[in-house]
Design an enzyme around this catalytic site. Sequence first.
Site, PDB file in Angstrom:
ATOM      1  N   GLU A 278      22.363  -7.585   2.945  1.00 50.25           N
ATOM      2  CA  GLU A 278      23.063  -8.344   3.782  1.00 50.25           C
ATOM      3  C   GLU A 278      24.378  -8.387   3.951  1.00 50.25           C
ATOM      4  O   GLU A 278      25.371  -8.988   4.512  1.00 50.25           O
ATOM      5  CB  GLU A 278      21.836  -9.632   4.396  1.00 50.25           C
ATOM      6  CG  GLU A 278      20.370  -9.086   4.586  1.00 50.25           C
ATOM      7  CD  GLU A 278      20.901  -7.343   5.811  1.00 50.25           C
ATOM      8  OE1 GLU A 278      21.231  -7.642   6.405  1.00 50.25           O
ATOM      9  OE2 GLU A 278      19.889  -7.022   5.617  1.00 50.25           O
ATOM     10  N   TRP A 281      27.006  -5.728   4.526  1.00 50.17           N
ATOM     11  CA  TRP A 281      26.863  -5.430   5.307  1.00 50.17           C
ATOM     12  C   TRP A 281      28.336  -6.298   6.063  1.00 50.17           C
ATOM     13  O   TRP A 281      29.055  -5.800   7.221  1.00 50.17           O
ATOM     14  CB  TRP A 281      25.681  -5.744   6.502  1.00 50.17           C
ATOM     15  CG  TRP A 281      24.738  -4.731   6.618  1.00 50.17           C
ATOM     16  CD1 TRP A 281      23.846  -4.691   5.986  1.00 50.17           C
ATOM     17  CD2 TRP A 281      24.998  -3.437   7.318  1.00 50.17           C
ATOM     18  NE1 TRP A 281      22.873  -3.112   5.740  1.00 50.17           N
ATOM     19  CE2 TRP A 281      23.991  -2.843   7.204  1.00 50.17           C
ATOM     20  CE3 TRP A 281      26.539  -3.109   8.012  1.00 50.17           C
ATOM     21  CZ2 TRP A 281      24.262  -1.816   7.425  1.00 50.17           C
ATOM     22  CZ3 TRP A 281      26.228  -1.945   8.632  1.00 50.17           C
ATOM     23  CH2 TRP A 281      25.028  -1.111   7.894  1.00 50.17           C
ATOM     24  N   TRP A 309      28.362   3.479  32.393  1.00 52.02           N
ATOM     25  CA  TRP A 309      27.293   2.322  32.798  1.00 52.02           C
ATOM     26  C   TRP A 309      26.632   1.840  33.797  1.00 52.02           C
ATOM     27  O   TRP A 309      28.109   2.268  34.892  1.00 52.02           O
ATOM     28  CB  TRP A 309      27.939   0.565  32.166  1.00 52.02           C
ATOM     29  CG  TRP A 309      28.729   0.983  30.474  1.00 52.02           C
ATOM     30  CD1 TRP A 309      30.532   1.704  30.205  1.00 52.02           C
ATOM     31  CD2 TRP A 309      27.911   0.749  29.333  1.00 52.02           C
ATOM     32  NE1 TRP A 309      30.577   0.590  29.239  1.00 52.02           N
ATOM     33  CE2 TRP A 309      28.945   0.999  28.538  1.00 52.02           C
ATOM     34  CE3 TRP A 309      26.579   0.848  29.493  1.00 52.02           C
ATOM     35  CZ2 TRP A 309      28.640   1.150  26.931  1.00 52.02           C
ATOM     36  CZ3 TRP A 309      26.239   0.471  27.139  1.00 52.02           C
ATOM     37  CH2 TRP A 309      26.820   0.475  26.810  1.00 52.02           C
ATOM     38  N   ASN A 345      17.720 -11.877  13.450  1.00 44.94           N
ATOM     39  CA  ASN A 345      18.791 -11.094  13.485  1.00 44.94           C
ATOM     40  C   ASN A 345      17.247 -10.002  13.960  1.00 44.94           C
ATOM     41  O   ASN A 345      18.011  -9.277  15.151  1.00 44.94           O
ATOM     42  CB  ASN A 345      18.812 -10.870  11.762  1.00 44.94           C
ATOM     43  CG  ASN A 345      19.719  -9.336  11.996  1.00 44.94           C
ATOM     44  OD1 ASN A 345      20.794  -8.975  12.482  1.00 44.94           O
ATOM     45  ND2 ASN A 345      19.341  -8.352  11.167  1.00 44.94           N
ATOM     46  N   TRP A 363      28.250  -3.229  26.475  1.00 45.77           N
ATOM     47  CA  TRP A 363      27.730  -3.796  25.330  1.00 45.77           C
ATOM     48  C   TRP A 363      28.714  -5.040  25.592  1.00 45.77           C
ATOM     49  O   TRP A 363      28.030  -6.100  24.335  1.00 45.77           O
ATOM     50  CB  TRP A 363      28.077  -3.079  24.539  1.00 45.77           C
ATOM     51  CG  TRP A 363      29.261  -2.075  23.728  1.00 45.77           C
ATOM     52  CD1 TRP A 363      29.764  -1.011  24.082  1.00 45.77           C
ATOM     53  CD2 TRP A 363      30.222  -3.337  22.653  1.00 45.77           C
ATOM     54  NE1 TRP A 363      31.158  -0.530  23.343  1.00 45.77           N
ATOM     55  CE2 TRP A 363      31.353  -2.217  22.651  1.00 45.77           C
ATOM     56  CE3 TRP A 363      30.793  -4.371  22.423  1.00 45.77           C
ATOM     57  CZ2 TRP A 363      32.667  -1.904  21.982  1.00 45.77           C
ATOM     58  CZ3 TRP A 363      31.826  -3.957  22.296  1.00 45.77           C
ATOM     59  CH2 TRP A 363      32.659  -3.380  21.822  1.00 45.77           C
ATOM     60  N   TRP A 386      27.681  -5.839  17.259  1.00 47.61           N
ATOM     61  CA  TRP A 386      26.989  -5.360  19.185  1.00 47.61           C
ATOM     62  C   TRP A 386      27.540  -2.875  19.244  1.00 47.61           C
ATOM     63  O   TRP A 386      26.681  -2.604  19.602  1.00 47.61           O
ATOM     64  CB  TRP A 386      27.817  -5.581  19.959  1.00 47.61           C
ATOM     65  CG  TRP A 386      27.261  -6.656  20.501  1.00 47.61           C
ATOM     66  CD1 TRP A 386      27.406  -8.148  19.823  1.00 47.61           C
ATOM     67  CD2 TRP A 386      26.428  -6.917  21.419  1.00 47.61           C
ATOM     68  NE1 TRP A 386      26.506  -9.095  20.260  1.00 47.61           N
ATOM     69  CE2 TRP A 386      25.971  -8.589  21.762  1.00 47.61           C
ATOM     70  CE3 TRP A 386      25.757  -6.169  22.665  1.00 47.61           C
ATOM     71  CZ2 TRP A 386      24.827  -8.663  22.595  1.00 47.61           C
ATOM     72  CZ3 TRP A 386      25.164  -6.394  23.304  1.00 47.61           C
ATOM     73  CH2 TRP A 386      24.617  -7.946  22.872  1.00 47.61           C
TER      74      TRP A 386
HETATM   75  P1  FAD Z   1      20.175 -13.634   6.442  1.00 44.19           P
HETATM   76  O1  FAD Z   1      19.596 -12.693   6.590  1.00 44.19           O
HETATM   77  O2  FAD Z   1      20.094 -14.765   5.516  1.00 44.19           O
HETATM   78  O3  FAD Z   1      22.421 -13.023   5.466  1.00 44.19           O
HETATM   79  C1  FAD Z   1      22.694 -14.072   4.544  1.00 44.19           C
HETATM   80  C2  FAD Z   1      24.511 -13.202   5.789  1.00 44.19           C
HETATM   81  O4  FAD Z   1      24.135 -11.945   5.342  1.00 44.19           O
HETATM   82  C3  FAD Z   1      24.381 -13.707   6.468  1.00 44.19           C
HETATM   83  O5  FAD Z   1      24.759 -15.528   7.149  1.00 44.19           O
HETATM   84  C4  FAD Z   1      25.392 -13.146   6.837  1.00 44.19           C
HETATM   85  O6  FAD Z   1      26.892 -13.750   7.000  1.00 44.19           O
HETATM   86  C5  FAD Z   1      25.000 -11.787   6.863  1.00 44.19           C
HETATM   87  N1  FAD Z   1      24.950 -10.932   7.542  1.00 44.19           N
HETATM   88  C6  FAD Z   1      23.133 -10.462   7.716  1.00 44.19           C
HETATM   89  N2  FAD Z   1      22.772  -9.696   8.087  1.00 44.19           N
HETATM   90  C7  FAD Z   1      24.457  -9.497   8.517  1.00 44.19           C
HETATM   91  C8  FAD Z   1      24.615  -8.091   9.679  1.00 44.19           C
HETATM   92  N3  FAD Z   1      23.757  -7.318  10.204  1.00 44.19           N
HETATM   93  N4  FAD Z   1      25.357  -7.642   8.721  1.00 44.19           N
HETATM   94  C9  FAD Z   1      26.807  -9.129   9.028  1.00 44.19           C
HETATM   95  N5  FAD Z   1      26.047  -9.740   8.519  1.00 44.19           N
HETATM   96  C10 FAD Z   1      25.287  -9.683   7.622  1.00 44.19           C
HETATM   97  N6  FAD Z   1      26.563 -12.413  12.278  1.00 44.19           N
HETATM   98  C11 FAD Z   1      27.079 -13.018  12.138  1.00 44.19           C
HETATM   99  O7  FAD Z   1      27.035 -13.749  11.379  1.00 44.19           O
HETATM  100  N7  FAD Z   1      27.938 -13.330  13.058  1.00 44.19           N
HETATM  101  C12 FAD Z   1      28.006 -13.335  14.694  1.00 44.19           C
HETATM  102  O8  FAD Z   1      28.549 -13.096  14.983  1.00 44.19           O
HETATM  103  C13 FAD Z   1      26.306 -12.219  14.727  1.00 44.19           C
HETATM  104  N8  FAD Z   1      26.538 -11.397  15.474  1.00 44.19           N
HETATM  105  C14 FAD Z   1      25.647 -10.627  15.683  1.00 44.19           C
HETATM  106  C15 FAD Z   1      25.377  -9.638  16.703  1.00 44.19           C
HETATM  107  C16 FAD Z   1      23.774  -8.034  17.461  1.00 44.19           C
HETATM  108  C17 FAD Z   1      23.764  -7.839  18.598  1.00 44.19           C
HETATM  109  C18 FAD Z   1      23.548  -8.194  15.890  1.00 44.19           C
HETATM  110  C19 FAD Z   1      22.277  -7.047  15.561  1.00 44.19           C
HETATM  111  C20 FAD Z   1      24.138  -9.165  14.477  1.00 44.19           C
HETATM  112  C21 FAD Z   1      24.865 -10.138  14.935  1.00 44.19           C
HETATM  113  N9  FAD Z   1      24.946 -10.662  13.188  1.00 44.19           N
HETATM  114  C22 FAD Z   1      25.934 -11.452  13.569  1.00 44.19           C
HETATM  115  C23 FAD Z   1      24.100 -10.069  12.818  1.00 44.19           C
HETATM  116  C24 FAD Z   1      23.520 -10.836  12.155  1.00 44.19           C
HETATM  117  O9  FAD Z   1      22.157 -10.822  13.011  1.00 44.19           O
HETATM  118  C25 FAD Z   1      23.118 -12.380  11.332  1.00 44.19           C
HETATM  119  O10 FAD Z   1      24.010 -12.039   9.899  1.00 44.19           O
HETATM  120  C26 FAD Z   1      22.330 -13.248  10.741  1.00 44.19           C
HETATM  121  O11 FAD Z   1      21.281 -13.614  12.013  1.00 44.19           O
HETATM  122  C27 FAD Z   1      22.821 -14.526  10.365  1.00 44.19           C
HETATM  123  O12 FAD Z   1      21.379 -14.807  10.160  1.00 44.19           O
HETATM  124  P2  FAD Z   1      20.987 -15.828   8.416  1.00 44.19           P
HETATM  125  O13 FAD Z   1      22.540 -16.376   8.500  1.00 44.19           O
HETATM  126  O14 FAD Z   1      20.026 -16.351   7.950  1.00 44.19           O
HETATM  127  O15 FAD Z   1      21.565 -14.281   7.799  1.00 44.19           O
END
Ligand code: FAD
Length: 470
Positions: A278, A281, A309, A345, A363, A386
């Site tokens: 993650e 990503w 749209w 997420n 979006w 997004w």
């Molecule tokens: P964990 O699962 O604990 O992951 C650890 C770290 O990995 C996160 O803190 C983050 O830095 C990174 N990470 C995790 N999942 C993703 C992912 N899918 N893409 C990129 N990095 C990821 N994340 C953001 O940090 N900022 C945003 O503005 C953001 N907007 C999002 C918008 C949408 C529509 C979606 C579907 C996802 C978005 N995410 C965003 C990705 C993800 O949802 C969040 O990073 C995650 O929910 C943060 O929670 P966590 O720290 O507990 O994640």
Amino acid sequence: MTDRSAPAVVWVRDDLRVADNPALREAVDSGRPVLPVYVLDDSGGTARPLGGASRWWLHHSLAGLDASLRKRGSRLVLRHGDAGHEIATVLRQTGAGLLTFNRRVAHGEREEDDRVRRAAEAAGVVVSDHLGSLLHEPGEVLNGSGERFAVFTPFFTALTRRGAPREPLPAPASIDGWTGRVHSEDLDALHLLPEGPDWSSGLAEAWTPGEKGAHRRLEDFVHHRLPRYAAQRDRPAAEASSRLSPHLRFGELSPYQVWHRVHAAEAPAEVRTKFLTELGWREFDYDLLDTHPDLDTVNVHRDFDAFPWDDVDPRRLEAWQRGRTGIPLVDAGMRQLWTTGWMHNRVRMVVASFLIKNLRYDWRLGEQWFWDTLVDADPANNAAQWQWVAGSGADAAPFFRVFNPVLQAQKFDPEGEYLAEWVPELRDLAPKARHEPWSAQGGAPGYPEPIVDLGASRKAALDAYQRMRD
Ligand code: FAD
């Protein structure tokens, strides 16, 4: 000969930490007195102005950094205005000999860094910049043909083949702070906190912004959540993810610190790998932002420019924003976001799919709402994710994969615990009835009827997609 009394200015940005901060470390090691400076530039001229939730976070994070620097013998100077102008002024007024900073990637920021560097060098200041907030330099992880990866999995494989990231740098125990006079704004005068109605109490309850809070969150995650991360991360009620995202967004923690802490944790290798993927990503999204600076406004796949749209009905848009769509999982997620500045997420994917596909709204409307309301609103991750849901992004979910929010809730919140937590109108229903309150006898008093028919709107979305392809 170097004039060691000429201070080293550290230009602080999205790296609000003293530990594992290469720019701060370089300044301390230079033997010069150190002056960290943060410039709030919210004119919209260079970087995208922060949303309300991010501004709230930033206020507290700046306060935390200042306190931490003061404990070590330094302080944080705050300025407000055009960053290039302010940094040049501080360099001149302090007679600085060195400027250090950690590099940035977002739109306009790299160009600004270059402008500031050139102006400082022209004024005889040595400039030193560093890779501090990403595990890789964007553009450095390439495929066999020397090109960037368009797909995540081979990108991540290539990233991990480079071996373990460097060890994090310890925080300097003490800092020889520059004691001369230079103007610093009062933190309150930056007006980062909400004025008028104070909507931030839910944020304050949910979070402790700042480096100290970030480390506490990391330790809590490693000890209590990481072991069940792989199995339960998709379950919004399980609270199994790290919630490190705002701390990473503002650089209160570096990905190096997170990587090494998790790598050293006593959890099965596959669990650690799942989490580190993650984090991968995040690297991928920043690589994409590097090649697509307008990621928040321009489709990566330009054929989506022709997507038909639907016209926006402001009442429907507001129902989505405020969690009154009548679709329980969507409403639970949007209310969690409104109250705490964060959303799980899996639920982010569902609410985004609902806006883009069931309402068929652009979006970019959703991206902007998240930008304003998320405490982790991130220039790369938000826009990239997004576009991922829309199908217009890199390695994106195909448009025709429309999440069914009822099935998603049944699968990932089978007892309706998350639904009941955020949508109190559903609490009196039997757990399994919370997924489809319209089918329950007597319904759910006070809870709205669905604003769209899920089946019909799904079909309309697929037809629209077909029209775009035709
Ligand atoms: P964990 O699962 O604990 O992951 C650890 C770290 O990995 C996160 O803190 C983050 O830095 C990174 N990470 C995790 N999942 C993703 C992912 N899918 N893409 C990129 N990095 C990821 N994340 C953001 O940090 N900022 C945003 O503005 C953001 N907007 C999002 C918008 C949408 C529509 C979606 C579907 C996802 C978005 N995410 C965003 C990705 C993800 O949802 C969040 O990073 C995650 O929910 C943060 O929670 P966590 O720290 O507990 O994640």
